[in-house]
Design a protein around this motif. Structure first.
Motif, mmCIF file in Angstrom:
data_model
loop_
_atom_site.group_PDB
_atom_site.id
_atom_site.type_symbol
_atom_site.label_atom_id
_atom_site.label_comp_id
_atom_site.label_asym_id
_atom_site.label_seq_id
_atom_site.Cartn_x
_atom_site.Cartn_y
_atom_site.Cartn_z
ATOM 1 N N GLY A 30 10.110 11.822 8.695
ATOM 2 C CA GLY A 30 10.595 12.999 9.415
ATOM 3 C C GLY A 30 10.530 14.289 8.631
ATOM 4 N N VAL A 31 10.497 14.199 7.286
ATOM 5 C CA VAL A 31 10.401 15.394 6.449
ATOM 6 C C VAL A 31 9.390 15.138 5.335
ATOM 7 C CG1 VAL A 31 12.760 16.173 6.902
ATOM 8 C CG2 VAL A 31 12.311 14.658 4.959
ATOM 9 N N SER A 32 8.979 16.172 4.655
ATOM 10 C CA SER A 32 8.040 16.029 3.546
ATOM 11 C C SER A 32 8.783 15.700 2.258
ATOM 12 C CB SER A 32 7.246 17.314 3.358
ATOM 13 O OG SER A 32 8.092 18.354 2.879
ATOM 14 N N SER A 92 0.847 -1.200 0.000
ATOM 15 C CA SER A 92 0.000 0.000 0.000
ATOM 16 C C SER A 92 0.879 1.246 0.000
ATOM 17 C CB SER A 92 -0.935 0.016 1.215
ATOM 18 O OG SER A 92 -0.244 0.396 2.373
ATOM 19 N N ASP A 93 0.314 2.343 -0.537
ATOM 20 C CA ASP A 93 1.058 3.605 -0.606
ATOM 21 C C ASP A 93 1.344 4.184 0.774
ATOM 22 O OD1 ASP A 93 1.024 3.404 -3.327
ATOM 23 O OD2 ASP A 93 -0.682 4.751 -3.618
ATOM 24 N N GLU A 141 -1.294 16.336 0.895
ATOM 25 C CA GLU A 141 -0.811 15.824 2.179
ATOM 26 C C GLU A 141 0.445 14.980 2.053
ATOM 27 O OE1 GLU A 141 -2.504 13.211 5.930
ATOM 28 O OE2 GLU A 141 -3.874 14.487 4.790
ATOM 29 N N PRO A 142 0.487 13.980 1.124
ATOM 30 C CA PRO A 142 1.701 13.152 1.055
ATOM 31 C C PRO A 142 2.930 13.878 0.542
ATOM 32 C CG PRO A 142 0.147 12.535 -0.672
ATOM 33 C CD PRO A 142 -0.562 13.485 0.223
ATOM 34 N N SER A 143 2.764 15.016 -0.139
ATOM 35 C CA SER A 143 3.950 15.689 -0.670
ATOM 36 C C SER A 143 4.346 16.932 0.116
ATOM 37 C CB SER A 143 3.720 16.081 -2.137
ATOM 38 O OG SER A 143 2.697 17.047 -2.244
ATOM 39 N N PHE A 176 1.510 11.506 -8.845
ATOM 40 C CA PHE A 176 2.796 12.197 -8.904
ATOM 41 C C PHE A 176 2.789 13.343 -9.935
ATOM 42 C CE2 PHE A 176 4.453 7.749 -7.723
ATOM 43 C CZ PHE A 176 4.175 7.967 -6.390
ATOM 44 N N ASP A 177 3.817 13.369 -10.814
ATOM 45 C CA ASP A 177 3.959 14.444 -11.798
ATOM 46 C C ASP A 177 3.137 14.215 -13.058
ATOM 47 O OD1 ASP A 177 5.665 12.195 -12.307
ATOM 48 O OD2 ASP A 177 6.696 13.357 -13.836
ATOM 49 N N GLN A 178 2.382 13.124 -13.105
ATOM 50 C CA GLN A 178 1.746 12.717 -14.358
ATOM 51 C C GLN A 178 0.726 13.727 -14.867
ATOM 52 O OE1 GLN A 178 0.388 8.771 -13.297
ATOM 53 N NE2 GLN A 178 2.470 8.105 -12.848
ATOM 54 N N GLY A 179 -0.020 14.347 -13.954
ATOM 55 C CA GLY A 179 -0.971 15.371 -14.369
ATOM 56 C C GLY A 179 -0.268 16.558 -15.011
#
Length: 468
Positions: free
Chosen positions: A205-207, A85-86, A196-198, A379-382
């Motif tokens: 500990g970091v984004s 899972s992601d 949120e995930p990025s 991700f960057d796909q959009g």
């Protein structure tokens, strides 16, 4: 071959698109006579380097680092594709960060013949500081194109120092630092999914954004998998917001493409041989996206109702509609598990590519002159999809602006338009134009040559090295 031979360490992030991009760059560096130490985990090295081309084997040194054990991370997980899972991605990043002592030991043992450069990925924000301890400069190699990097913004913004994006809505608009007209931005549903995930710190500990910003800030140069002929305005922007050299390394299409199908793919090869040239659509959505049953169903309905012949690379076929394979028998094939994508895409029968708009897939498709239909998923796909549509190279599958949903009918209509309809002739003409650029080996080789010339002129003993 360059006479001033370098020793270059490359250190990719643990995701297939990144590993493959670094692999192609490594082969091309070696082809120019430079020695490469490719660092990754044992499982990943076996995946991307099952065999080093014999004429390059003396120049590519495969260095295995073992991931430390991290709570919540499956024991055999060495890349994001291994994660069930992601939600577990932050733990893979934490394990990756735990490779710092092995890198320090590697550089220490290399003394006095230290590497001339370390080429790092976005996630390795701690590598430039370690490399500087040994007076070795660092370069950030981006597998993303210049437009995606430009949208992400300057290091200070990514690190939360200034011009920080604090809401998803800010990712759905062109940022203030982009000083020319463009449509490159996330849709609202994409912005909400990536925020949120990025943008927020995770269990590592970091984004993700901080990793990008810190790596770009601390590296001496930024190398981009693209060329200025394709997106000059974005390269100019990156030079302005990064305040350091930004160097195109070319599109890095596969340097060597295996043309012989293995025995287990002979039936697919035989089927392709019976198809009309440039008539078949290849559908594949990368190794990262985990398609839900609902998405699989709509893609299946789209391929079926398009009336086009197709091959679909699908990791898990459990979500297929009942009797789908029977209904498309003779016209479509569904392949599960590992699929020889490069070989299939290069077959003369393949004319179209229904893809998730990952940059590596776009590069490969355009280099072969394939007509692209884009269905970005993460991700960057959009951003890539907007970029390609803006240049009128390809079309996106229509989506609901609120929730991102799409229909099989939308897929079918877009495929037919791009592949067959008179209205799509302009796209087909553009694809042929860009094939001359993306598949141009002379241009790609020139970019790599210019890159290594820069590395030679600014290596660690040239007196020009400084952090940040």
């Amino acid at each position: 071959m360059d006479t001033d031979n370098l020793h270059i360490v490359v250190f990719p992030w643990l995701a297939f698109g990144h590993l493959l991009a670094f692999t192609e760059l490594s082969k091309r560096l070696a082809q120019h006579g430079h020695r490469v130490s490719f660092i990754s985990t044992p499982k990943n090295i076996a995946r991307v380097f099952p065999k080093i081309p014999s004429h390059l084997s003396h120049l590519i040194n495969l260095v295995e680092f073992r991931l430390p054990n991290v709570e919540h991370l499956p024991e055999d997980a060495e890349a994001s594709v291994d994660l069930p899972s992601d939600d577990l991605r932050p733990y893979l990043r934490r394990a990756y960060d735990g490779l710092d002592h092995q890198l320090r030991l590697f550089l220490q043992r290399a003394s006095p013949a230290k590497p001339d450069w370390v080429i790092v990925d976005y996630a390795a924000h701690w590598v430039p500081a370690i490399a500087s301890e040994f007076d070795v400069p660092s370069a950030y190699f981006s597998g993303f194109n210049a437009a995606a990097l430009g949208f992400m913004g300057p290091p200070q913004s990514l690190m939360g120092i200034s011009n920080t994006r604090t809401t998803p809505e800010q990712f759905a608009e062109v940022p203030e630092w982009v000083n020319f007209p463009t449509t490159v931005a996330y849709r609202g549903y994409e912005a909400r999914e990536i925020f949120e995930p990025s943008a927020l710190p995770d269990a590592s500990g970091v984004s993700e954004a901080y990793r990008f910003g810190k790596t770009i800030q601390d590296c001496q140069i930024v190398a981009v998998r693209s060329c200025s002929e394709f997106e000059q305005e974005w390269f100019n922007l990156l030079e302005q917001i990064y305040r350091k050299p930004v160097i195109p390394v070319g599109f890095l299409p596969p340097l060597q493409r295996e043309t012989r199908f293995l025995e287990e793919w002979k039936s697919t090869m035989n089927w392709l041989e019976k198809q009309t040239q440039r008539s078949v659509v290849f559908a594949a959505f990368g190794s990262e996206a985990k398609l839900t049953s609902a998405l699989v169903r709509e893609i299946a309905l789209g391929l079926e109702s398009s009336g086009l012949s197709f091959i679909w690379a699908l990791r898990d076929s459990s979500g297929l509609p009942k009797e789908f394979k029977k209904r498309v028998e003779g016209r479509g094939e569904v392949l599960t598990g590992w699929v020889p994508q490069s070989q299939i895409l290069a077959h003369p029968a393949i004319g179209g590519f229904l893809t998730h708009a990952g940059w590596g897939s776009i590069v490969e498709g355009l280099g072969l002159g394939l007509k692209l239909v884009l269905l970005p998923l993460m991700f960057d796909q959009g951003l890539n999809a907007r970029h390609m549509v803006e240049k009128r190279i390809s079309m996106e599958v229509p989506r609901d602006e609120e929730d991102g949903s799409f229909t099989g009918d939308g897929i079918a209509k877009t495929l037919r338009l791009v592949m067959e309809d008179e209205e799509g002739e302009a796209f087909r003409t553009k694809v042929e134009e860009y094939r001359e650029m993306f598949g141009n080996e002379e241009l790609n080789d020139r970019c790599v040559r210019d890159f290594v010339n820069y590395l030679s002129d600014h290596k660690r003993n040239s007196g020009s090295f400084k952090m940040g």
